[in-house]
Design a protein around this motif. Structure first.
Motif, short mmCIF file in Angstrom:
data_model
loop_
_atom_site.label_atom_id
_atom_site.label_comp_id
_atom_site.label_asym_id
_atom_site.label_seq_id
_atom_site.Cartn_x
_atom_site.Cartn_y
_atom_site.Cartn_z
N VAL A 233 22.61 17.27 24.15
CA VAL A 233 23.16 18.62 23.58
C VAL A 233 24.63 18.63 24.78
O VAL A 233 25.58 18.88 24.44
CB VAL A 233 22.69 19.57 23.17
N HIS A 234 24.57 18.84 25.97
CA HIS A 234 25.50 18.63 26.69
C HIS A 234 26.50 17.69 26.57
O HIS A 234 27.67 17.91 27.45
CB HIS A 234 25.12 18.94 29.00
N ASN A 235 26.67 16.65 26.01
CA ASN A 235 27.18 15.93 25.41
C ASN A 235 28.51 16.07 23.68
O ASN A 235 28.68 15.12 24.48
CB ASN A 235 27.33 14.42 25.89
N TRP A 236 27.53 17.11 23.43
CA TRP A 236 28.15 17.27 22.09
C TRP A 236 29.60 17.77 22.45
O TRP A 236 29.89 18.96 22.76
CB TRP A 236 26.87 17.94 21.86
N ARG A 237 30.49 17.29 22.18
CA ARG A 237 31.92 17.78 21.75
C ARG A 237 32.45 18.52 19.99
O ARG A 237 32.00 17.33 19.69
CB ARG A 237 33.17 16.88 22.60
N LYS A 238 33.53 19.43 20.26
CA LYS A 238 34.19 18.95 19.05
C LYS A 238 35.55 18.83 18.53
O LYS A 238 36.10 19.01 19.84
CB LYS A 238 33.48 20.44 18.28
N GLY A 239 36.04 18.50 17.82
CA GLY A 239 37.53 19.12 17.77
C GLY A 239 38.46 18.69 16.96
O GLY A 239 37.17 17.95 16.24
N SER A 240 39.62 18.44 16.75
CA SER A 240 40.59 17.46 15.64
C SER A 240 40.38 16.20 15.83
O SER A 240 39.81 15.50 16.83
CB SER A 240 41.79 18.32 15.63
N GLN A 241 40.03 15.74 15.02
CA GLN A 241 40.26 13.89 14.52
C GLN A 241 41.86 13.33 14.49
O GLN A 241 41.06 12.28 14.66
CB GLN A 241 39.12 13.68 12.77
N TRP A 242 42.85 14.10 13.99
CA TRP A 242 43.75 13.76 14.75
C TRP A 242 43.77 13.46 16.21
O TRP A 242 44.98 14.02 16.93
CB TRP A 242 44.86 14.91 14.16
N ALA A 243 44.01 12.28 16.76
CA ALA A 243 43.26 11.97 18.43
C ALA A 243 44.95 10.96 18.28
O ALA A 243 44.92 9.93 17.03
CB ALA A 243 42.43 11.94 18.86
N VAL A 244 45.07 10.89 19.71
CA VAL A 244 46.31 10.01 20.24
C VAL A 244 45.99 9.09 21.45
O VAL A 244 44.93 9.50 22.13
CB VAL A 244 47.44 10.31 20.83
N LEU A 245 45.12 8.03 21.25
CA LEU A 245 44.09 7.03 22.30
C LEU A 245 44.70 6.21 23.13
O LEU A 245 45.81 5.34 22.01
CB LEU A 245 42.34 6.61 21.50
N THR A 246 44.59 5.96 24.36
CA THR A 246 45.06 4.84 24.59
C THR A 246 44.47 3.55 23.97
O THR A 246 43.57 3.49 23.56
CB THR A 246 45.18 4.94 26.01
N ARG A 247 44.54 2.43 24.92
CA ARG A 247 44.79 0.70 24.22
C ARG A 247 42.74 0.79 24.98
O ARG A 247 42.06 0.35 24.18
CB ARG A 247 45.03 -0.28 25.10
N LYS A 248 42.84 1.64 26.13
CA LYS A 248 41.28 1.59 26.89
C LYS A 248 40.25 2.54 25.77
O LYS A 248 39.23 2.14 25.31
CB LYS A 248 41.19 1.74 28.26
N HIS A 249 40.60 3.91 25.81
CA HIS A 249 39.69 4.32 24.36
C HIS A 249 39.72 4.27 23.58
O HIS A 249 38.68 4.12 22.46
CB HIS A 249 40.11 5.84 24.59
N ALA A 250 40.58 2.99 22.62
CA ALA A 250 40.67 2.94 21.62
C ALA A 250 39.90 1.22 21.24
O ALA A 250 38.59 1.08 20.59
CB ALA A 250 41.86 2.05 21.26
N GLU A 251 38.79 0.37 22.47
CA GLU A 251 38.69 -0.39 22.78
C GLU A 251 37.26 -0.12 22.86
O GLU A 251 35.83 -0.64 22.00
CB GLU A 251 38.43 -1.22 23.84
N VAL A 252 37.18 0.90 23.23
CA VAL A 252 35.56 1.64 23.42
C VAL A 252 35.69 2.66 22.65
O VAL A 252 34.08 2.33 21.81
CB VAL A 252 36.19 3.21 25.01
#
Length: 369
Positions: free
Chosen positions: A189-208
């Protein structure tokens, strides 16, 4: 006589061997030269090619605001690519789009997307998989079919590329009902996050996101859409509605995954896409806040756009955190895009020449120079 013939045959054999060696040497040199030439051309092309932003559109069918985006992409100079995910069976062609920018940009393995289900984040993953095939795509922007750009392409590109971080609206979700305890221990539960789905990702995070085989299956298994009261007539009412979980996967998945991976230090924890949530817009208390405000023709005014452009900070109540927006290390406006706009509303803004232009910061820099 016999000895002469032997010498003659030996001489002919030596000539053939020499010729073969010479041909082999010439062929090898030619291959080496071609390889070096290809490498040089490739390096020159790579040096000349600017990093690109991949614009990832999630649409029901056609893109009703395509002409707004058509104007936005003019002058992009090979600094962008477009990918569109629409329902299976719908085809983007000259009969369904008038913008040349969207022809040939539709992914061919789309999935049926249902609101409140994990299929929405599967659509995001499909778009990212296709976009990552282009090595020049370094940023990945999620957009809906009701999004509009607030500035021109140049300003938007420079704003997004000016930082090495992803723009991900992410904050601790302390409200009950979204997190399903059955997700633990995979997702504590301590890693549970909320937010808008309209994100901008770097290539590294897109690969994750694309390579994730741990968090996504948990969302598929435990993130189910909660039955709303208006649908209880069609099926039996739940024994205890309070115990039903409606985690809204698209508002939690990317945020929670990056928190799980310990990557929050690599994020600008805000979205660059504006949405207005009016909790008093519905008389039905159960439906309040489920969807953002839709801007129709009468709402789409220069005053509205200016008010959105002037926003320079965002406050997160659950974390007592105020995010002051910046670009290139200087105070900046927060949003590059806005939603949800109807086609008449967006075209009205386009005809009024309200959209586009540079930000205040860019104009100040130009004046200073």
């Amino acid at each position: 006589m016999k000895r002469k013939q032997q010498k003659f045959h030996l001489y002919r054999w030596k000539r053939k061997v020499f010729a073969a060696i010479l041909i082999g040497f010439c062929f090898g040199s030619l291959v080496l030269m071609q390889t070096q030439y290809t490498r040089i051309v490739s390096l020159r092309h790579r040096f000349a090619q600017k990093p690109k932003i991949a614009f990832l559109f999630i649409a029901r069918n056609r893109l009703s605001l395509e002409m707004v985006w058509d104007k936005f992409f003019e002058g992009g100079e090979n600094r962008f690519s477009i990918f569109v995910h629409s329902r299976p069976g719908f085809l983007f062609n000259k009969a369904t789009t008038r913008s040349v920018y969207f022809l040939g940009c539709q992914v061919n393995d789309s999935t049926q997307v249902d609101w409140g289900e994990a299929s929405m984040i599967e659509a995001e993953r499909i778009l990212l998989r296709h976009a990552l095939e282009d090595p020049y795509n370094e940023r990945f922007v999620f957009l809906s079919d009701s999004c509009i750009p607030l500035y021109n392409f140049r300003y938007t590109y420079n704003y997004i590329m000016s930082t090495s971080t992803s723009f991900v609206d992410s904050f601790a979700d302390t409200k009950q009902g979204r997190y399903n305890p059955k997700m633990a221990p995979v997702i504590p539960v301590h890693n549970w996050r909320k937010g808008s789905q309209w994100a901008v990702l770097t290539r590294k995070h897109a690969e994750v996101v694309v390579n994730d085989t741990t968090v996504f299956p948990v969302f598929q298994q435990h993130c189910k859409r909660r039955s709303l009261p208006e649908f209880w007539r069609e099926r039996s009412a739940p024994v205890d509605p309070a115990k039903e979980h409606n985690c809204i996967p698209d508002e939690h998945y990317v945020q929670t995954l990056l928190a799980q991976e310990g990557l929050e230090g690599e994020l600008t924890r805000r979205s660059v896409t504006y949405s207005a949530w009016d909790l008093s817009s519905s008389k039905d208390h159960e439906r309040r806040g489920w969807h953002p405000v839709t801007y129709k023709y009468s709402d789409a005014t220069p005053k509205l756009i200016q008010s959105i452009k002037e926003i320079d900070n965002i406050y997160y109540e659950t974390e007592y955190r105020r995010e002051w927006c910046s670009s290139k290390g200087k105070p900046s406006r927060c949003f590059l895009f806005a939603r949800k706009f109807t086609r008449p509303g967006a075209l009205r803004l386009l005809n009024m020449s309200v959209l586009g232009g540079e930000g205040v910061e860019a104009r100040n820099e130009t004046v200073a120079k």
